[in-house]
Enzyme design. Structure first.
Site, PDB file in Angstrom:
ATOM      1  N   SER A  17       0.702  11.583  -5.126  1.00 17.42           N
ATOM      2  CA  SER A  17       1.326  12.358  -4.043  1.00 17.42           C
ATOM      3  C   SER A  17       2.825  12.535  -4.267  1.00 17.42           C
ATOM      4  CB  SER A  17       1.082  11.671  -2.696  1.00 17.42           C
ATOM      5  OG  SER A  17      -0.289  11.596  -2.428  1.00 17.42           O
TER       6      SER A  17
ATOM      7  N   HIS B  58      -7.382  11.413  -4.576  1.00 24.09           N
ATOM      8  CA  HIS B  58      -7.981  10.807  -3.379  1.00 24.09           C
ATOM      9  C   HIS B  58      -9.405  11.327  -3.169  1.00 24.09           C
ATOM     10  CE1 HIS B  58      -3.595  10.768  -1.804  1.00 24.09           C
ATOM     11  NE2 HIS B  58      -3.914   9.502  -1.976  1.00 24.09           N
TER      12      HIS B  58
ATOM     13  N   ARG C 276      -5.246   4.017 -10.872  1.00 22.05           N
ATOM     14  CA  ARG C 276      -4.880   5.037 -11.863  1.00 22.05           C
ATOM     15  C   ARG C 276      -4.386   4.428 -13.148  1.00 22.05           C
ATOM     16  NH1 ARG C 276      -1.202   7.568  -7.263  1.00 22.05           N
ATOM     17  NH2 ARG C 276      -1.121   5.343  -6.936  1.00 22.05           N
TER      18      ARG C 276
ATOM     19  N   LYS D 223       8.410   3.208   5.044  1.00 20.41           N
ATOM     20  CA  LYS D 223       8.187   4.303   4.115  1.00 20.41           C
ATOM     21  C   LYS D 223       8.458   5.624   4.830  1.00 20.41           C
ATOM     22  CE  LYS D 223       4.748   5.124   0.534  1.00 20.41           C
ATOM     23  NZ  LYS D 223       3.403   4.774   0.080  1.00 20.41           N
TER      24      LYS D 223
HETATM   25  P1  ADP Z   1      -0.511   4.167  -0.849  1.00 20.59           P
HETATM   26  O1  ADP Z   1       0.892   4.394  -0.366  1.00 20.59           O
HETATM   27  O2  ADP Z   1      -1.270   3.186  -0.023  1.00 20.59           O
HETATM   28  O3  ADP Z   1      -0.638   3.915  -2.321  1.00 20.59           O
HETATM   29  P2  ADP Z   1      -1.631   6.766  -1.431  1.00 20.59           P
HETATM   30  O4  ADP Z   1      -1.999   7.853  -0.480  1.00 20.59           O
HETATM   31  O5  ADP Z   1      -0.631   7.057  -2.474  1.00 20.59           O
HETATM   32  O6  ADP Z   1      -1.212   5.557  -0.522  1.00 20.59           O
HETATM   33  O7  ADP Z   1      -2.940   6.248  -2.154  1.00 20.59           O
HETATM   34  C1  ADP Z   1      -4.080   5.819  -1.460  1.00 20.59           C
HETATM   35  C2  ADP Z   1      -5.120   5.297  -2.443  1.00 20.59           C
HETATM   36  O8  ADP Z   1      -5.562   6.371  -3.278  1.00 20.59           O
HETATM   37  C3  ADP Z   1      -4.581   4.235  -3.395  1.00 20.59           C
HETATM   38  O9  ADP Z   1      -5.593   3.296  -3.643  1.00 20.59           O
HETATM   39  C4  ADP Z   1      -4.280   4.994  -4.645  1.00 20.59           C
HETATM   40  O10 ADP Z   1      -4.372   4.189  -5.796  1.00 20.59           O
HETATM   41  C5  ADP Z   1      -5.398   6.019  -4.615  1.00 20.59           C
HETATM   42  N1  ADP Z   1      -5.046   7.194  -5.397  1.00 20.59           N
HETATM   43  C6  ADP Z   1      -4.052   8.075  -5.206  1.00 20.59           C
HETATM   44  N2  ADP Z   1      -4.036   9.019  -6.170  1.00 20.59           N
HETATM   45  C7  ADP Z   1      -5.061   8.715  -7.004  1.00 20.59           C
HETATM   46  C8  ADP Z   1      -5.574   9.281  -8.213  1.00 20.59           C
HETATM   47  N3  ADP Z   1      -5.038  10.353  -8.776  1.00 20.59           N
HETATM   48  N4  ADP Z   1      -6.620   8.684  -8.770  1.00 20.59           N
HETATM   49  C9  ADP Z   1      -7.179   7.584  -8.225  1.00 20.59           C
HETATM   50  N5  ADP Z   1      -6.753   6.994  -7.107  1.00 20.59           N
HETATM   51  C10 ADP Z   1      -5.709   7.542  -6.502  1.00 20.59           C
END
Ligand code: ADP
Length: 157
Positions: free
Chosen positions: A130, A19, A92, A43
């Site tokens: 996450s 993030h 990703r 969720k």
């Molecule tokens: P969601 O449940 O909306 O996917 P997340 O907190 O998991 O929420 O992710 C928020 C954003 O951050 C998403 O666009 C996700 O693809 C991006 N993201 C999470 N981890 C990574 C990572 N390691 N590299 C790039 N983008 C990431």
């Protein structure tokens, strides 16, 4: 000229280096980025909103272009409320791409004035998510390599 406002929506449960990488690299593109913690009823979250927000503040609290908010409901409705014309997402994997593609295209039908912008993480961060971080924490492992410096992630009480 209107401010270029983007939202970066997600669960941030918890915030990871992935993030952080996406947000840092998007900063030069926008005048303001609102990190929007989605409160999704279907969720089950691991960390409380307050805890997630606290960690995000630790990482981006000193960045004048970043604001942190939480929201419920449709992301495009939240965009309209805060006058954001851009949705920032990270990609990703190809699975992310397929998933994000349909959301972005459907959002575009509902709100063509809002553009979704994608950024790829640096390769060494593309395996971080996450879910894995939560799993490590749940099982008493050390999650520090995956979260921003200074974030002390521990299982919630
Ligand atoms: P969601 O449940 O909306 O996917 P997340 O907190 O998991 O929420 O992710 C928020 C954003 O951050 C998403 O666009 C996700 O693809 C991006 N993201 C999470 N981890 C990574 C990572 N390691 N590299 C790039 N983008 C990431």
């Amino acid at each position: 000229m209107n401010k270029r406002i983007a939202i970066f929506p997600g669960s941030f449960d918890p915030i990871t280096k992935g993030h952080q990488n996406i947000l840092r690299r998007a900063l030069p593109l926008f005048d303001e980025i609102i990190i929007a913690i989605g409160k999704n009823s279907s969720k089950q979250n691991y960390f409380s909103i307050e805890q997630r927000e606290k960690w995000i503040k630790q990482v981006f609290g000193n960045e004048p272009k970043v604001r942190i908010e939480s929201y419920t409901g449709l992301t495009i409705e939240f965009c309209k409320k805060v006058n954001a014309k851009f949705i920032l997402r990270g990609l990703r994997t190809s699975a992310d791409f397929e998933f994000e593609k349909s959301i972005a295209q459907n959002n575009n039908i509902m709100a063509p004035e809002i553009e979704t912008v994608f950024i790829l993480p640096i390769p060494e961060l593309s395996a971080i998510n996450s879910t894995i971080v939560r799993d490590i924490i749940r099982n008493g492992g050390d999650a520090s390599p995956f979260v921003p410096k200074g974030i002390d992630v521990k299982a919630p009480n």
